[in-house]
Write a protein that holds these residues in place. Structure first.
Motif, PDB file in Angstrom:
ATOM      1  N   ASP A  74       2.057  14.717 -23.809  1.00 26.92           N
ATOM      2  CA  ASP A  74       0.534  13.276 -23.670  1.00 26.92           C
ATOM      3  C   ASP A  74       1.905  12.550 -24.140  1.00 26.92           C
ATOM      4  O   ASP A  74       2.778  12.081 -24.599  1.00 26.92           O
ATOM      5  CB  ASP A  74       0.502  14.400 -24.850  1.00 26.92           C
ATOM      6  N   GLY A  75       1.174  11.442 -23.341  1.00 27.67           N
ATOM      7  CA  GLY A  75       1.439   9.869 -23.419  1.00 27.67           C
ATOM      8  C   GLY A  75       2.315   9.831 -22.281  1.00 27.67           C
ATOM      9  O   GLY A  75       3.182   8.322 -22.565  1.00 27.67           O
ATOM     10  N   ILE A  76       3.093  10.297 -21.519  1.00 23.71           N
ATOM     11  CA  ILE A  76       4.038   9.761 -21.085  1.00 23.71           C
ATOM     12  C   ILE A  76       3.305   9.560 -19.685  1.00 23.71           C
ATOM     13  O   ILE A  76       1.932   9.025 -19.446  1.00 23.71           O
ATOM     14  CB  ILE A  76       4.513  11.621 -19.859  1.00 23.71           C
ATOM     15  N   VAL A  77       4.066   8.089 -19.137  1.00 20.99           N
ATOM     16  CA  VAL A  77       2.803   7.407 -17.784  1.00 20.99           C
ATOM     17  C   VAL A  77       3.810   7.284 -16.705  1.00 20.99           C
ATOM     18  O   VAL A  77       5.320   8.191 -16.617  1.00 20.99           O
ATOM     19  CB  VAL A  77       3.364   5.344 -18.880  1.00 20.99           C
ATOM     20  N   ASP A  78       3.147   7.555 -15.814  1.00 20.02           N
ATOM     21  CA  ASP A  78       3.699   7.582 -14.624  1.00 20.02           C
ATOM     22  C   ASP A  78       3.866   6.716 -13.842  1.00 20.02           C
ATOM     23  O   ASP A  78       2.375   6.659 -13.119  1.00 20.02           O
ATOM     24  CB  ASP A  78       2.798   8.481 -14.398  1.00 20.02           C
ATOM     25  N   PHE A  79       4.448   5.583 -13.380  1.00 17.86           N
ATOM     26  CA  PHE A  79       4.813   4.478 -12.508  1.00 17.86           C
ATOM     27  C   PHE A  79       5.375   4.421 -10.798  1.00 17.86           C
ATOM     28  O   PHE A  79       4.958   4.238 -10.416  1.00 17.86           O
ATOM     29  CB  PHE A  79       6.354   3.732 -13.279  1.00 17.86           C
ATOM     30  N   ARG A  80       4.868   6.545 -10.695  1.00 19.16           N
ATOM     31  CA  ARG A  80       4.936   6.949  -9.420  1.00 19.16           C
ATOM     32  C   ARG A  80       3.673   6.569  -9.090  1.00 19.16           C
ATOM     33  O   ARG A  80       3.324   6.228  -7.882  1.00 19.16           O
ATOM     34  CB  ARG A  80       6.391   8.180  -9.970  1.00 19.16           C
ATOM     35  N   ASP A  81       2.990   6.963 -10.010  1.00 20.47           N
ATOM     36  CA  ASP A  81       1.352   7.012  -9.286  1.00 20.47           C
ATOM     37  C   ASP A  81       0.982   5.268  -9.053  1.00 20.47           C
ATOM     38  O   ASP A  81      -0.093   4.825  -8.482  1.00 20.47           O
ATOM     39  CB  ASP A  81       0.745   7.687  -9.945  1.00 20.47           C
ATOM     40  N   LYS A  82       1.328   5.249 -10.851  1.00 23.29           N
ATOM     41  CA  LYS A  82       1.074   3.818 -10.423  1.00 23.29           C
ATOM     42  C   LYS A  82       1.619   2.493 -10.086  1.00 23.29           C
ATOM     43  O   LYS A  82       0.543   1.561  -9.423  1.00 23.29           O
ATOM     44  CB  LYS A  82       1.333   2.608 -12.361  1.00 23.29           C
ATOM     45  N   ASP A  83       3.016   2.739  -9.172  1.00 24.95           N
ATOM     46  CA  ASP A  83       3.274   1.637  -8.537  1.00 24.95           C
ATOM     47  C   ASP A  83       4.334   1.602  -7.629  1.00 24.95           C
ATOM     48  O   ASP A  83       5.645   2.171  -8.130  1.00 24.95           O
ATOM     49  CB  ASP A  83       3.779   0.200  -9.830  1.00 24.95           C
ATOM     50  N   PRO A  84       3.721   2.791  -6.753  1.00 25.74           N
ATOM     51  CA  PRO A  84       4.622   2.956  -5.380  1.00 25.74           C
ATOM     52  C   PRO A  84       5.743   2.682  -5.141  1.00 25.74           C
ATOM     53  O   PRO A  84       7.003   3.425  -5.102  1.00 25.74           O
ATOM     54  CB  PRO A  84       3.732   4.039  -5.035  1.00 25.74           C
ATOM     55  N   LYS A  85       5.677   1.107  -4.987  1.00 30.69           N
ATOM     56  CA  LYS A  85       6.950   0.843  -4.448  1.00 30.69           C
ATOM     57  C   LYS A  85       7.596   0.260  -4.776  1.00 30.69           C
ATOM     58  O   LYS A  85       8.986  -0.168  -5.237  1.00 30.69           O
ATOM     59  CB  LYS A  85       6.176  -1.186  -3.961  1.00 30.69           C
ATOM     60  N   LEU A  86       7.602   0.068  -6.526  1.00 32.93           N
ATOM     61  CA  LEU A  86       9.057   0.258  -7.537  1.00 32.93           C
ATOM     62  C   LEU A  86       9.792   1.111  -7.625  1.00 32.93           C
ATOM     63  O   LEU A  86      11.213   0.398  -7.832  1.00 32.93           O
ATOM     64  CB  LEU A  86       7.602  -0.276  -9.060  1.00 32.93           C
ATOM     65  N   VAL A  87       8.846   2.571  -7.412  1.00 34.33           N
ATOM     66  CA  VAL A  87      10.449   3.422  -7.366  1.00 34.33           C
ATOM     67  C   VAL A  87      10.327   4.173  -6.426  1.00 34.33           C
ATOM     68  O   VAL A  87      10.983   5.032  -5.563  1.00 34.33           O
ATOM     69  CB  VAL A  87       8.781   5.038  -7.979  1.00 34.33           C
ATOM     70  N   GLN A  88      10.682   3.486  -4.919  1.00 34.03           N
ATOM     71  CA  GLN A  88      11.352   3.180  -4.244  1.00 34.03           C
ATOM     72  C   GLN A  88      12.984   3.385  -3.897  1.00 34.03           C
ATOM     73  O   GLN A  88      13.246   2.801  -5.478  1.00 34.03           O
ATOM     74  CB  GLN A  88      11.101   2.212  -2.948  1.00 34.03           C
ATOM     75  N   GLY A  89      13.220   4.303  -3.518  1.00 31.92           N
ATOM     76  CA  GLY A  89      15.021   4.002  -3.982  1.00 31.92           C
ATOM     77  C   GLY A  89      15.693   3.457  -3.675  1.00 31.92           C
ATOM     78  O   GLY A  89      14.859   3.177  -2.255  1.00 31.92           O
TER      79      GLY A  89
END
Length: 271
Positions: A105-120
């Protein structure tokens, strides 16, 4: 012929057995009149008003034995709890770590919100501006912050911390004014645990914020059970460089300015 007895004439004479059985239908010698009535004949009541009524058995009320009943109920409840927990654990174990992360509960998933941000693999030198604070992913310095259960008592550079996230680290940050007992609890969750590190962070809108690569969770106190769930679910799993990405040989110094002039072995990413 008269027989004289010691007790006088009022005493009955002693009955002398002759060895002869009385004739059928006739009372034995010395028997009282009426004693020869056939068996089974209802006895007369004392009042002589008819046969005596059969006696109804009296039921003896016995109290319930509550001890065994309570024990049986307790065992039943315990067994049901064990079975229920086992079923729940099996169900949870069948989920992927991404599904379990989504359940927090309350977690924010930036992999879903901003896929470009989480590129390694986005390595670059110098200071980097991050739109999400504390940062959860994005470009970072080649050197990572040491994350072998390190507890930092002062802020650390985002540019190195983000690289540690890329290696599967959970970075726990807290507001500098967090009470000492709360910090102590966070410290106990960090020390000795590879791929977990702790540091204060200026400007947090919540007392505590946890980061993994592409994920963030903010809570109000160190007793929140979601902290353990976040660490359990995302540590190592959230890495984009695999479970063997190195957390040792990193920067151990504090300070928010990135340190580009670190030894060569610290600047080389593992992959």
């Amino acid at each position: 012929m008269s027989i004289s007895t010691p007790g006088g004439p009022e005493r009955r004479p002693t009955v002398v057995s002759t060895g002869k059985k009385p004739a059928a239908g006739r009372p034995a010698a010395g028997a009282k009149p009426g004693a020869a009535k056939p068996a089974g004949t209802p006895r007369q009541t004392s009042g002589g008003k008819g046969p005596r009524k059969p006696i109804t058995p009296v039921k003896v009320s016995q109290g319930r034995s509550w001890g065994p009943i309570a024990l049986f109920v307790a065992v039943g409840v315990l067994a049901a709890s064990i079975i229920g927990y086992g079923a729940y654990a099996a169900f949870q174990g069948s989920k992927s770590w991404e599904q379990r992360a989504a359940d927090i509960d309350g977690i924010v998933d930036f992999r879903d919100k901003d896929p470009k941000l989480v590129q390694g693999g986005q390595h670059q030198q110098g200071a980097i501006k991050y739109d999400v604070l504390p940062p959860v992913a994005g470009p970072h310095n080649p050197a990572w912050q040491n994350c072998m259960g390190d507890v930092y008592d002062a802020p650390i550079a985002n540019e190195h911390a983000v690289h540690s996230l890329e290696h599967g680290t959970v970075w726990i940050t807290y507001r500098p004014d967090l009470p000492a007992d709360q910090v102590s609890k966070l410290r106990s969750k960090t020390q000795g645990v590879e791929k977990v590190m702790l540091s204060p962070f200026e400007g947090l809108d919540k007392p505590i914020s946890l980061q993994a690569w592409g994920y963030q969770l903010k809570v109000d106190n160190a007793d929140d059970s979601r902290i353990d769930e976040f660490i359990k679910t995302l540590r190592v799993n959230a890495s984009v460089e695999g479970p063997n990405a190195n957390c040792g040989q990193g920067i151990t110094a504090t300070g928010t300015a990135p340190r580009d002039n670190v030894p060569q072995q610290q600047q080389q990413p593992t992959q």
